[in-house]
Design an enzyme around this catalytic site. Structure first.
Site, PDB file in Angstrom:
ATOM      1  N   GLY A 183      29.272  28.964  33.205  1.00  0.00           N
ATOM      2  CA  GLY A 183      29.215  29.102  34.654  1.00  0.00           C
ATOM      3  C   GLY A 183      28.634  27.859  35.296  1.00  0.00           C
ATOM      4  O   GLY A 183      28.036  27.022  34.610  1.00  0.00           O
ATOM      5  N   CYS A 205      27.744  28.050  26.585  1.00  0.00           N
ATOM      6  CA  CYS A 205      27.217  27.167  27.635  1.00  0.00           C
ATOM      7  C   CYS A 205      26.158  27.895  28.464  1.00  0.00           C
ATOM      8  O   CYS A 205      25.063  28.158  27.971  1.00  0.00           O
ATOM      9  CB  CYS A 205      28.364  26.634  28.491  1.00  0.00           C
ATOM     10  SG  CYS A 205      27.944  25.132  29.400  1.00  0.00           S
ATOM     11  N   TYR A 206      26.470  28.266  29.709  1.00  0.00           N
ATOM     12  CA  TYR A 206      25.502  28.990  30.526  1.00  0.00           C
ATOM     13  C   TYR A 206      25.083  30.295  29.845  1.00  0.00           C
ATOM     14  O   TYR A 206      23.925  30.707  29.920  1.00  0.00           O
ATOM     15  CB  TYR A 206      26.100  29.289  31.899  1.00  0.00           C
ATOM     16  CG  TYR A 206      25.190  30.067  32.821  1.00  0.00           C
ATOM     17  CD1 TYR A 206      24.150  29.443  33.506  1.00  0.00           C
ATOM     18  CD2 TYR A 206      25.375  31.437  33.007  1.00  0.00           C
ATOM     19  CE1 TYR A 206      23.318  30.168  34.350  1.00  0.00           C
ATOM     20  CE2 TYR A 206      24.548  32.165  33.842  1.00  0.00           C
ATOM     21  CZ  TYR A 206      23.518  31.524  34.515  1.00  0.00           C
ATOM     22  OH  TYR A 206      22.690  32.246  35.347  1.00  0.00           O
ATOM     23  N   HIS A 257      32.550  24.432  24.967  1.00  0.00           N
ATOM     24  CA  HIS A 257      33.596  25.402  25.292  1.00  0.00           C
ATOM     25  C   HIS A 257      34.666  25.415  24.194  1.00  0.00           C
ATOM     26  O   HIS A 257      35.552  24.554  24.179  1.00  0.00           O
ATOM     27  CB  HIS A 257      34.245  25.067  26.635  1.00  0.00           C
ATOM     28  CG  HIS A 257      33.346  25.292  27.803  1.00  0.00           C
ATOM     29  ND1 HIS A 257      33.225  26.513  28.428  1.00  0.00           N
ATOM     30  CD2 HIS A 257      32.508  24.452  28.460  1.00  0.00           C
ATOM     31  CE1 HIS A 257      32.358  26.428  29.418  1.00  0.00           C
ATOM     32  NE2 HIS A 257      31.900  25.181  29.466  1.00  0.00           N
ATOM     33  N   GLU A 296      37.058  27.493  23.937  1.00  0.00           N
ATOM     34  CA  GLU A 296      38.297  28.087  24.435  1.00  0.00           C
ATOM     35  C   GLU A 296      39.271  27.072  25.009  1.00  0.00           C
ATOM     36  O   GLU A 296      40.448  27.391  25.215  1.00  0.00           O
ATOM     37  CB  GLU A 296      37.993  29.156  25.496  1.00  0.00           C
ATOM     38  CG  GLU A 296      37.421  28.628  26.809  1.00  0.00           C
ATOM     39  CD  GLU A 296      35.917  28.480  26.816  1.00  0.00           C
ATOM     40  OE1 GLU A 296      35.319  28.441  27.911  1.00  0.00           O
ATOM     41  OE2 GLU A 296      35.314  28.396  25.717  1.00  0.00           O
ATOM     42  N   SER A 321      61.157  44.237  42.956  1.00  0.00           N
ATOM     43  CA  SER A 321      61.449  42.960  43.597  1.00  0.00           C
ATOM     44  C   SER A 321      62.575  42.215  42.890  1.00  0.00           C
ATOM     45  O   SER A 321      63.133  41.276  43.445  1.00  0.00           O
ATOM     46  CB  SER A 321      60.200  42.077  43.607  1.00  0.00           C
ATOM     47  OG  SER A 321      59.869  41.677  42.291  1.00  0.00           O
ATOM     48  N   VAL A 369      60.129  39.852  36.932  1.00  0.00           N
ATOM     49  CA  VAL A 369      59.748  40.380  35.623  1.00  0.00           C
ATOM     50  C   VAL A 369      58.755  41.526  35.750  1.00  0.00           C
ATOM     51  O   VAL A 369      58.912  42.581  35.126  1.00  0.00           O
ATOM     52  CB  VAL A 369      59.142  39.255  34.749  1.00  0.00           C
ATOM     53  CG1 VAL A 369      58.648  39.820  33.425  1.00  0.00           C
ATOM     54  CG2 VAL A 369      60.159  38.156  34.514  1.00  0.00           C
ATOM     55  N   ASP A 370      57.724  41.328  36.569  1.00  0.00           N
ATOM     56  CA  ASP A 370      56.617  42.284  36.612  1.00  0.00           C
ATOM     57  C   ASP A 370      57.050  43.663  37.090  1.00  0.00           C
ATOM     58  O   ASP A 370      56.790  44.669  36.423  1.00  0.00           O
ATOM     59  CB  ASP A 370      55.500  41.742  37.516  1.00  0.00           C
ATOM     60  CG  ASP A 370      55.133  40.313  37.186  1.00  0.00           C
ATOM     61  OD1 ASP A 370      55.269  39.933  36.007  1.00  0.00           O
ATOM     62  OD2 ASP A 370      54.736  39.574  38.098  1.00  0.00           O
ATOM     63  N   LYS A 394      51.227  37.287  32.225  1.00  0.00           N
ATOM     64  CA  LYS A 394      52.679  37.231  32.364  1.00  0.00           C
ATOM     65  C   LYS A 394      53.394  37.201  31.014  1.00  0.00           C
ATOM     66  O   LYS A 394      54.383  37.906  30.810  1.00  0.00           O
ATOM     67  CB  LYS A 394      53.068  36.008  33.191  1.00  0.00           C
ATOM     68  CG  LYS A 394      54.572  35.796  33.341  1.00  0.00           C
ATOM     69  CD  LYS A 394      55.190  36.777  34.319  1.00  0.00           C
ATOM     70  CE  LYS A 394      54.850  36.389  35.743  1.00  0.00           C
ATOM     71  NZ  LYS A 394      55.601  37.208  36.721  1.00  0.00           N
TER      72      LYS A 394
END
Length: 590
Positions: free
Chosen positions: A60, A91-92, A180, A182, A235, A238-239, A389
């Site tokens: 953060g 980290c934080y 980090h 990630e 719509s 895809v979603d 997604k």
């Protein structure tokens, strides 16, 4: 989706505001482990109710010394210890653990930002098979550092400047990383996360998208009564298509789909989508033309947040009217509305993904999240709201949704309203943008690169420029083209077309591509590549660059697109190309 019902161990991430937090969620899910992210300041009851096996405290932008710095709830440490929960601070998050457990965090004498080499001082499961003295390059981003560790903690690794880089308290199951893991800038970060989850924590990699499908069908059936009817807003993207297919599998013909033409659709979108619904999905879909209703409310509106909220409200008005019409035909009014809301929609609309979050900013109110009116009459069913997604596309394949739907680029719910900067009803902006967008997208399809792009579209700018067309001075509109690559929409790079696949270097070299923010393995030689070598500690870093015509749209392609636009779209005399990544920009312009 009930996390307790998912057939794997839950990894819960407490978010303290890092821009990388949701990358942690994605990385862990890619290991077939289910992960969720909630506010770092959530009540302890919110954490315990999810019964996680592993907790990760994110990074953060704050310092633990600040009076208003966020922290986990009182009793958190005691609860984690008594329940055998593994805790990893990043980290934080590491600073919080150190401070709350009696150690000391202070401002570092030398702040560490960017790539940094660390060296292992103690063999530890979090680093897998790494031995004492082994080194790796990681991504640092901190000003504070752990100066004195709490009782029971040991240093596992240090940075080249001597700062604590990794710690553990094996008995209490507390671990910490100053960097980090990630991000792709930490090339061995995924291995570190894998070692921590599987070797240290004993997590089972049992989470599958089939489990999500089965669980969501159960949730829908428990929520919707046996004689209840449901409306689904389709719509053509895809979603909503995957959401509709999932709900239809759960309740059958009690699902009633509606496609709304709000006047903000792409070129011939209405005709194309309705044809595809009938031909491929075999779902009963009612098309409602609400063009005048939407555009009249948007006239004179230029603020993007207000646009989204107006559009969200008008959608609900259309759905309510559709529900009333169904009530007249069925004798019972539908009580539920299905939406294809995704996790990024929830995250960006804030407060994501729980409530009470105060240490992160709203990026924009998505029309189907922050744009919804408080007095809406229909209850929401959002079966995809914890998925990204690419996960939705994976679920769609399991549901046998036609590939033609799954490969479509995302299209924003507010439609072209957020691609026309300013008043959408002025200067024939919508029609102009439709023509430009159609030329751009069709050219991409003709070039055979549509599927390699996450999202491509045109933007209508609220400015005019001087040009020369037909030997005459013109003062016409400017449009911009944008194409990006991404995995989940949370971060994105402008579209990079690499016609080059192999280069010659030994496989022990780590090759970083700063402008792509990705790690590449280099395996053969090419004369069109320039190399730059740097020594960092004991590690040889090889930076390379590719000739400019090889890492974006080819010049011939762009020349052709621009000529087609300026020659065929009346009122446009200048075309710009957006090459900004996310962050700092968002994918859409509004």
């Amino acid at each position: 989706m009930d996390p307790k019902a998912v057939k794997s161990d839950l990894v819960l991430i407490l978010d303290f505001g890092s821009q990388y937090t949701h990358l942690i969620t994605r990385r862990i899910r890619s290991l077939s482990v289910f992960s969720l992210c909630i506010s770092g300041t959530s009540p302890l009851s919110s954490i315990t109710s999810l019964n996680p096996k592993v907790l990760i405290l994110s990074g953060g932008p704050h310092s633990v010394h600040a009076d208003d710095s966020p922290s986990f709830a009182d009793g958190f440490v005691e609860w984690a210890q008594s329940n055998g929960v593994f805790v990893l601070g990043i980290c934080y998050g590491l600073h919080l653990l150190v401070q709350r457990l009696g150690g000391e965090v202070r401002v570092g004498e030398k702040q560490e930002y960017g790539r940094m080499e660390i060296e292992v001082e103690k063999s530890c499961g979090i680093f897998g098979g790494k031995k004492v003295g082994d080194r790796q390059v990681v991504w640092m981003s901190h000003g504070d550092e752990a100066a004195t560790l709490p009782n029971g903690f040991e240093v596992v690794a240090r940075s080249q400047q001597g700062a604590v880089a990794a710690v553990e308290d094996k008995d209490r199951r507390f671990y910490g990383l100053q960097y980090h893991p990630e991000v792709t800038h930490s090339p061995e970060g995924m291995e570190t996360l894998r070692s921590f989850l599987f070797e240290v924590c004993g997590v089972n990699a049992g989470w599958k998208m089939e489990d999500v499908m089965d669980e969501e069908i159960k949730v829908i059936n428990n929520m919707v009564g046996s004689d209840d009817h449901v409306i689904c807003a389709l719509s053509g993207g895809v979603d909503s298509t995957v959401a509709a297919t999932l709900v239809h599998r759960a309740i059958g013909d009690r699902l009633h789909c509606i496609f709304v033409d709000n006047g903000l659709l792409r070129y011939k979108e209405r005709e194309r989508v309705m044809e595809t619904f009938e031909r491929d999905l075999h779902l009963p879909v009612t098309c409602v033309d609400a063009t005048e209703q939407f555009l009249s409310k948007l006239k004179g509106v230029v603020d993007p947040e207000l646009k989204r909220k107006i559009i969200g409200k008008e959608f609900i008005c259309v759905f309510d009217a559709f529900a009333k019409e169904l009530e007249n035909n069925l004798g019972k009014k539908p009580a539920f509305l299905v939406q294809g809301t995704l996790y990024p929609d929830v995250i960006e609309s804030c407060p994501p993904p729980g409530t009470g979050r105060t240490h992160s900013h709203t990026i924009k109110s998505h029309h189907n999240v922050g744009g919804l009116p408080k007095d809406m009459k229909l209850k929401l069913i959002e079966p995809l709201k914890l998925l990204f997604k690419d996960e939705v596309r994976q679920l769609g394949r399991i549901l046998t949704v036609p590939y033609s739907f799954l490969k479509r680029h995302p299209f924003p719910g507010p439609g072209l309203a957020v691609r026309v900067l300013g008043d959408v009803t002025e200067d024939n902006a919508l029609d102009t943008l439709r023509q430009v967008d159609e030329i751009f997208i069709q050219s991409i399809k003709d070039a055979g690169i549509y599927d390699s792009i996450w999202q491509a579209f045109a933007v209508f700018l609220p400015v005019k420029s001087v040009g020369v067309q037909g030997d005459q001075r013109t003062h016409s509109h400017v449009v911009a083209l944008r194409a990006v690559t991404s995995q989940d929409g949370m971060t994105a790079d402008w579209y990079v077309f690499i016609a080059l696949h192999c280069f010659a270097l030994r496989d022990w070299c780590n090759v970083y591509v700063p402008h792509l923010s990705q790690l590449y393995t280099v395996t053969s030689i090419c004369s069109n590549v320039s190399f730059k070598l740097e020594i960092l500690g004991r590690r040889l870093l090889v930076f390379y660059s590719i000739d400019s015509n090889m890492y974006h749209f080819e010049r011939e392609f762009l020349d052709d697109v621009v000529q087609k636009i300026c020659n065929n779209v009346r009122g446009v005399n200048r075309v710009a190309l957006d090459i900004t990544s996310k962050p700092p920009s968002t994918i859409e312009w509004e």
